[in-house]
Design a protein around this motif. Sequence first.
Motif, PDB file in Angstrom:
ATOM      1  N   ARG A 244       0.827  -1.205   0.000  1.00 18.93           N
ATOM      2  CA  ARG A 244       0.000   0.000   0.000  1.00 18.93           C
ATOM      3  C   ARG A 244       0.860   1.253   0.000  1.00 18.93           C
ATOM      4  O   ARG A 244       0.528   2.235  -0.659  1.00 18.93           O
ATOM      5  N   VAL A 245       1.973   1.211   0.728  1.00 18.54           N
ATOM      6  CA  VAL A 245       2.901   2.347   0.725  1.00 18.54           C
ATOM      7  C   VAL A 245       3.495   2.538  -0.665  1.00 18.54           C
ATOM      8  O   VAL A 245       3.601   3.664  -1.170  1.00 18.54           O
ATOM      9  N   ASP A 246       3.885   1.449  -1.310  1.00 19.39           N
ATOM     10  CA  ASP A 246       4.441   1.541  -2.661  1.00 19.39           C
ATOM     11  C   ASP A 246       3.414   2.108  -3.638  1.00 19.39           C
ATOM     12  O   ASP A 246       3.759   2.908  -4.525  1.00 19.39           O
ATOM     13  N   ALA A 247       2.154   1.701  -3.492  1.00 16.04           N
ATOM     14  CA  ALA A 247       1.095   2.230  -4.360  1.00 16.04           C
ATOM     15  C   ALA A 247       0.927   3.732  -4.141  1.00 16.04           C
ATOM     16  O   ALA A 247       0.680   4.487  -5.093  1.00 16.04           O
ATOM     17  N   PHE A 248       1.052   4.174  -2.877  1.00 19.46           N
ATOM     18  CA  PHE A 248       0.991   5.604  -2.572  1.00 19.46           C
ATOM     19  C   PHE A 248       2.082   6.346  -3.329  1.00 19.46           C
ATOM     20  O   PHE A 248       1.819   7.351  -4.008  1.00 19.46           O
ATOM     21  N   VAL A 249       3.307   5.856  -3.234  1.00 19.36           N
ATOM     22  CA  VAL A 249       4.443   6.534  -3.864  1.00 19.36           C
ATOM     23  C   VAL A 249       4.287   6.539  -5.387  1.00 19.36           C
ATOM     24  O   VAL A 249       4.547   7.555  -6.051  1.00 19.36           O
ATOM     25  N   LYS A 250       3.848   5.432  -5.947  1.00 17.44           N
ATOM     26  CA  LYS A 250       3.694   5.347  -7.402  1.00 17.44           C
ATOM     27  C   LYS A 250       2.638   6.309  -7.928  1.00 17.44           C
ATOM     28  O   LYS A 250       2.692   6.740  -9.091  1.00 17.44           O
ATOM     29  N   SER A 251       1.653   6.633  -7.097  1.00 19.62           N
ATOM     30  CA  SER A 251       0.580   7.524  -7.554  1.00 19.62           C
ATOM     31  C   SER A 251       1.007   8.987  -7.591  1.00 19.62           C
ATOM     32  O   SER A 251       0.318   9.825  -8.186  1.00 19.62           O
ATOM     33  N   LEU A 252       2.122   9.311  -6.950  1.00 21.51           N
ATOM     34  CA  LEU A 252       2.561  10.702  -6.882  1.00 21.51           C
ATOM     35  C   LEU A 252       2.995  11.207  -8.257  1.00 21.51           C
ATOM     36  O   LEU A 252       3.585  10.472  -9.052  1.00 21.51           O
ATOM     37  N   SER A 253       2.722  12.479  -8.517  1.00 23.46           N
ATOM     38  CA  SER A 253       3.218  13.101  -9.743  1.00 23.46           C
ATOM     39  C   SER A 253       4.736  13.227  -9.653  1.00 23.46           C
ATOM     40  O   SER A 253       5.331  13.010  -8.590  1.00 23.46           O
ATOM     41  N   GLU A 254       5.365  13.602 -10.737  1.00 23.74           N
ATOM     42  CA  GLU A 254       6.823  13.739 -10.725  1.00 23.74           C
ATOM     43  C   GLU A 254       7.274  14.787  -9.713  1.00 23.74           C
ATOM     44  O   GLU A 254       8.260  14.591  -9.000  1.00 23.74           O
ATOM     45  N   ILE A 255       6.561  15.890  -9.650  1.00 20.85           N
ATOM     46  CA  ILE A 255       6.907  16.946  -8.682  1.00 20.85           C
ATOM     47  C   ILE A 255       6.704  16.434  -7.263  1.00 20.85           C
ATOM     48  O   ILE A 255       7.553  16.626  -6.382  1.00 20.85           O
ATOM     49  N   GLN A 256       5.582  15.756  -7.027  1.00 20.20           N
ATOM     50  CA  GLN A 256       5.294  15.214  -5.713  1.00 20.20           C
ATOM     51  C   GLN A 256       6.319  14.143  -5.325  1.00 20.20           C
ATOM     52  O   GLN A 256       6.778  14.076  -4.184  1.00 20.20           O
ATOM     53  N   LYS A 257       6.702  13.317  -6.307  1.00 20.28           N
ATOM     54  CA  LYS A 257       7.656  12.243  -6.033  1.00 20.28           C
ATOM     55  C   LYS A 257       9.022  12.821  -5.666  1.00 20.28           C
ATOM     56  O   LYS A 257       9.708  12.301  -4.770  1.00 20.28           O
ATOM     57  N   ALA A 258       9.417  13.888  -6.329  1.00 21.31           N
ATOM     58  CA  ALA A 258      10.697  14.529  -6.001  1.00 21.31           C
ATOM     59  C   ALA A 258      10.663  15.090  -4.586  1.00 21.31           C
ATOM     60  O   ALA A 258      11.660  15.012  -3.846  1.00 21.31           O
ATOM     61  N   ARG A 259       9.519  15.650  -4.199  1.00 21.43           N
ATOM     62  CA  ARG A 259       9.368  16.172  -2.842  1.00 21.43           C
ATOM     63  C   ARG A 259       9.477  15.035  -1.828  1.00 21.43           C
ATOM     64  O   ARG A 259      10.155  15.157  -0.796  1.00 21.43           O
TER      65      ARG A 259
END
Length: 379
Positions: A244-259
């Motif tokens: 579930r944590v991995d799914a959370f991270v994968k759903s992030l946009s590129e900007i969100q993922k960088a943050r």
Amino acid sequence: MESAPIRAAEFFAGIGLVRTALERVKGAQIEVAWANDIKQAKYDAYAANYPDAFDHFKVRDIREVEAADLPTGIELATSSFPCIDLSLAGNRRGLVGEQSGMFWEFARILEGMSPRPSVVLLENVQGFATSHKGKDLEDAMRRLSEFGYSLDVLAIDARHFVPQSRPRMFIIGIQKDRLPTHARAEVPPTSDTRPAWVQAIHAKHRATLSMHYINLPSLPEGPQDLEGFVEADVNPGLWWNDDRVDAFVKSLSEIQKARFEALLTADSITHRTAYRRTRQGVSVWELRKDGIAGCLRTTGGGSSKQALVRVGKGSKAIRWMTPREYANLMGAHDYKLLAGTPNQQLFGFGDAVVVDVIEWIGNNYLLPVLRPDSVTSAG
């Protein structure tokens, strides 16, 4: 000589956070002599914290309440009427909506009270100011003005007191014969409680409605992170599993993922909050830029619930926020969570006022009007 208690009536009382705030006001005792809400679950939470609720809390549709049902001697009436028809996230039907239209029921009862309360305090979302291009606010203020109230408008974001972004507007009405000598009739200067859009409300209506303002101190800066508001020890089972944590991270946009990655590799542990949003038909998570919570909402769907993200030193953990954390973020650290399901508790806090904000208004505005001698003697 000790001043007489200020008797208050709490309309749309919910779980009682207005009462919690009023009882913290310094200099005079404020006692809630009457309270009302339509939801039994909210009464149950209220009564678990205030056992005297049986004597004065009426679980009843406000449309069935008459002015004669209220006790005599009410000096202060508070009204946090439903916001769903006024909120930018709601349906924007305004004061003709089934929920926010309950303002008119409050006004009906107020009209029949004799004498009317010296002061009324209304709280709602800032969307009230723009609903139907400002006509809803104008109609409400005009009605209050017809009852002999001079009106002031404030805007306060709870982030000045708790780590939660929760902007709200307040209308304070004072019976004209109770206006303090330091109340001013002109357009107020711009300040943190009266930004330009509030100043514009005064400028637009001061010629046709009775308007005033009172100088107020600057708002405090407020906390910048969730330290002291997050539960340190929770059931380990509340934390999401790796998938579930991995799914959370994968759903992030590129900007969100960088943050997220920047926080993950930091040398310290950080808490952030996140909401689930629908973007182009896809459910995604969005992480706040700052260290405070987003506006807590009533739990009615996935996007309304807020997740807590603990990240740093190469580790990551995520879970839903708990009712205790909601209570803390509403300024109710000591509130007893003895009634209702966790979801009902989340709903109750999401639908409430921030205690610290009402307490600040009470200390700096309500008490100086209702018990000026108490303020003088306390100073």
